[in-house]
Design a protein around this motif. Sequence first.
Motif, short mmCIF file in Angstrom:
data_model
loop_
_atom_site.label_atom_id
_atom_site.label_comp_id
_atom_site.label_asym_id
_atom_site.label_seq_id
_atom_site.Cartn_x
_atom_site.Cartn_y
_atom_site.Cartn_z
N ALA A 111 0.85 -1.19 0.00
CA ALA A 111 0.00 0.00 0.00
C ALA A 111 0.89 1.24 0.00
N ASN A 137 3.55 1.48 2.59
CA ASN A 137 3.14 0.83 3.83
C ASN A 137 2.90 -0.66 3.62
N ASP A 138 3.28 -1.43 4.61
CA ASP A 138 2.92 -2.85 4.62
C ASP A 138 1.40 -2.95 4.59
N VAL A 139 0.88 -3.65 3.59
CA VAL A 139 -0.58 -3.68 3.44
C VAL A 139 -1.24 -4.50 4.55
N GLU A 140 -0.49 -5.41 5.18
CA GLU A 140 -1.09 -6.24 6.23
C GLU A 140 -1.25 -5.47 7.54
N THR A 141 -0.17 -4.83 7.96
CA THR A 141 -0.20 -4.19 9.29
C THR A 141 -0.39 -2.67 9.23
N GLY A 142 -0.15 -2.08 8.06
CA GLY A 142 -0.17 -0.63 7.97
C GLY A 142 1.16 0.04 8.30
N LYS A 143 2.14 -0.75 8.75
CA LYS A 143 3.45 -0.20 9.10
C LYS A 143 4.04 0.63 7.97
N ARG B 95 -10.32 -3.26 9.20
CA ARG B 95 -9.29 -3.36 8.16
C ARG B 95 -9.50 -2.29 7.11
N PHE B 97 -7.32 1.42 5.04
CA PHE B 97 -6.35 2.51 5.05
C PHE B 97 -7.16 3.79 4.86
N ASN B 122 -3.51 -7.08 13.98
CA ASN B 122 -2.22 -6.54 14.45
C ASN B 122 -1.94 -6.90 15.90
#
Lengths: 401, 401
Positions: A111, A137-143, B95, B97, B122
């Motif tokens: 992302a 951003n990591d699409v799984e965690t949003g990091k 879930r 963004f 998360n």
Amino acid sequence: MKQNRNVEFEPAGRKSNVESESTEVSFLYLSEDDMVDAGVQNAARCVDVMEEMIGLLEDGDFLMGGPYNDAHGLMLYFPKKSPIKNFPINNSRDRRFIAMPAYLGGRFHVAGEKWYGSNGNNRELGLPRSILMMMLNDVETGKPLAYMSGNLLSSMRTGAMPGMAAKHLAVNDAKVLSLLGCGVVNKACLMSIMTVRPDIEIIKLKGSSRTSKTALRMKEYIEDHYPGVKQVILCTTMEEAVRDADIVSEAISCMYGQWPEVKKEWMKPGLLYISSSTFNMEYSSIVDLKKVIDNYGMYENYAEEDELGYDENGIRKHSGCMGEDFVYMIEDGLIERDSLIRLGEIIRGKKPGRESDEEIILVSLEGMPIEDVAWAYECYSYALIHDIGTRLKVWDKPRAF
Amino acid sequence: MKQNRNVEFEPAGRKSNVESESTEVSFLYLSEDDMVDAGVQNAARCVDVMEEMIGLLEDGDFLMGGPYNDAHGLMLYFPKKSPIKNFPINNSRDRRFIAMPAYLGGRFHVAGEKWYGSNGNNRELGLPRSILMMMLNDVETGKPLAYMSGNLLSSMRTGAMPGMAAKHLAVNDAKVLSLLGCGVVNKACLMSIMTVRPDIEIIKLKGSSRTSKTALRMKEYIEDHYPGVKQVILCTTMEEAVRDADIVSEAISCMYGQWPEVKKEWMKPGLLYISSSTFNMEYSSIVDLKKVIDNYGMYENYAEEDELGYDENGIRKHSGCMGEDFVYMIEDGLIERDSLIRLGEIIRGKKPGRESDEEIILVSLEGMPIEDVAWAYECYSYALIHDIGTRLKVWDKPRAF
């Protein structure tokens, strides 16, 4: 362990930020110089990546904003005037902020978001009209994975789209390229088109005037970088620039409503006319030309927002955007919706591209956030492998709060 | 030289990044630890800044996204399922963004954007459900001013809004506070409310169960930090939690449609009921209560997107959001639009707040990007003065390209 294809790009022996089981969050910061080191100006590679991206768009392997998954972005509109002291007003070209979020699938699986502010007055300060920053951003965690300077990134991805279109849709022996507009965007278009059409011999330039600085600078650039080009012609009129061209790349920046007109009679059989910015051509003369677009939904959104009506003679107004004008032509029954061909359909072999050396093809390209995500991810991956950039920590452990 | 009020916050003897005539662009990076050093957890200050912000909202001295200047943000919607391999799907709480851009005027005079990804899963990784990053930008040029960790920022500004509401709208001798939901958001609400209502003696907690970990942790936190609180009561039912409360702060996270119901007969005269997350109360029993909102346009947007209809008995469905339900009540003729009072009208003295010790007041609060911009700017200014954070260069001179 969850799957994450970012890992492919991890250099051996280095612990992945993404795969790590630790709660540490950090990201890579890439300045403009870092982006150059990470290959952001590699036009040939960028064309390939845009081709991957447009294939994934066709597959539906992406997300853009909004409930219909097709938003270009979310804009802050500045008012023309305000009674409020010091309120920022729309008193220059392109004054706006836009947030452009997206997810791109396939090997990207990431992302990201481009965020930028534009102000025509920036030029006086020695700054680019737009100052853009890009996040991944990591699409799984949003990091956050990366925060990067987006100016070169954005120009290159914009230029690579006409490059890709020229690769697939120009006549085989294209020799004459015409650039309408001589700014940053068309320079990137030039770079990309020359990687896929190295046999171009004549380049015609149409700047704001025959002696505009940007046009002269573009001429110099071409002479310095493309020895195979035999002639660079500075044109005075749109007609002069369009006549005899095999490929037209349009990237004109002008005030709303002041889009220079283009006429069908100027167009040579076999012309590929690519519009990246503005377009103004009589509706009836568009009907019989082949029409290619990047993303229909985005133009539908524009048409819905603008709701252009008809003038006092009952003639449909123009939007200044090729793809949006196509939508109005469908609404008015001038063309069928399935006469519009998506670039992705051509890339995926679902529909033919050019079918004869005679047909004139119009291509409408608008920026999409998935383009930014694709090219940002490529640069980020390169930077990771080559240890470019500055790693910054968000936290070792998130505060319990 | 152009005006820019950011300069007020420049420490003496340090050349301003914003005012500089050079073409250099750099920004301040603030990690979570830096944000703590910059005062992000200062609840009392945050309540004051949110009050400034809501005043500027009332004045119209702000911009949010979209043509109507009222967008909460632009969201990437994950599908429930996908035929595409590895496509990220909506298989957990929250879930998504979201990109949330805004401009805030007054002494802030700054643009900014919050960008975050959320994934209920998360938690299993020891990460917060949402990971948020915040940017600030010079509104004139678009230059990045700051990139910062947004988690504490976001919790604090969300919590400060109920704090502000409690300051202005609770009964004078409020003694009993009830927290519906015991997560991060309501902890921030607690912190803010306690700064403006230090006489609270009894706090009632309603977690997912009487023995939920978060509820027990909240109880411990209160006992450790607020010695003036004589009793912390763990409640089993919503009714138990709402009865006898002077102030209710709701911040419940649950699945769509599973919003716990609240009944008017549980509400004590004089109750201030603040909803920051979910709400479910019979429409007819809402009619006579005083209704306060932060921003009408945002709820209208929600109502337009959701287009909730009626159930098989002709009864209007609920949205789970207090403000959105108010919009439906107006559409259905149950209440007049001007019966809704904006917090800004109260702050600016245009309308009275509480008019008696008996009236029950409902307050609907949704997150707005101008809240993030306000609190981010305050922390950024503090960090500048106290030399907190890492300065990073984007470029010395932008590449001519």
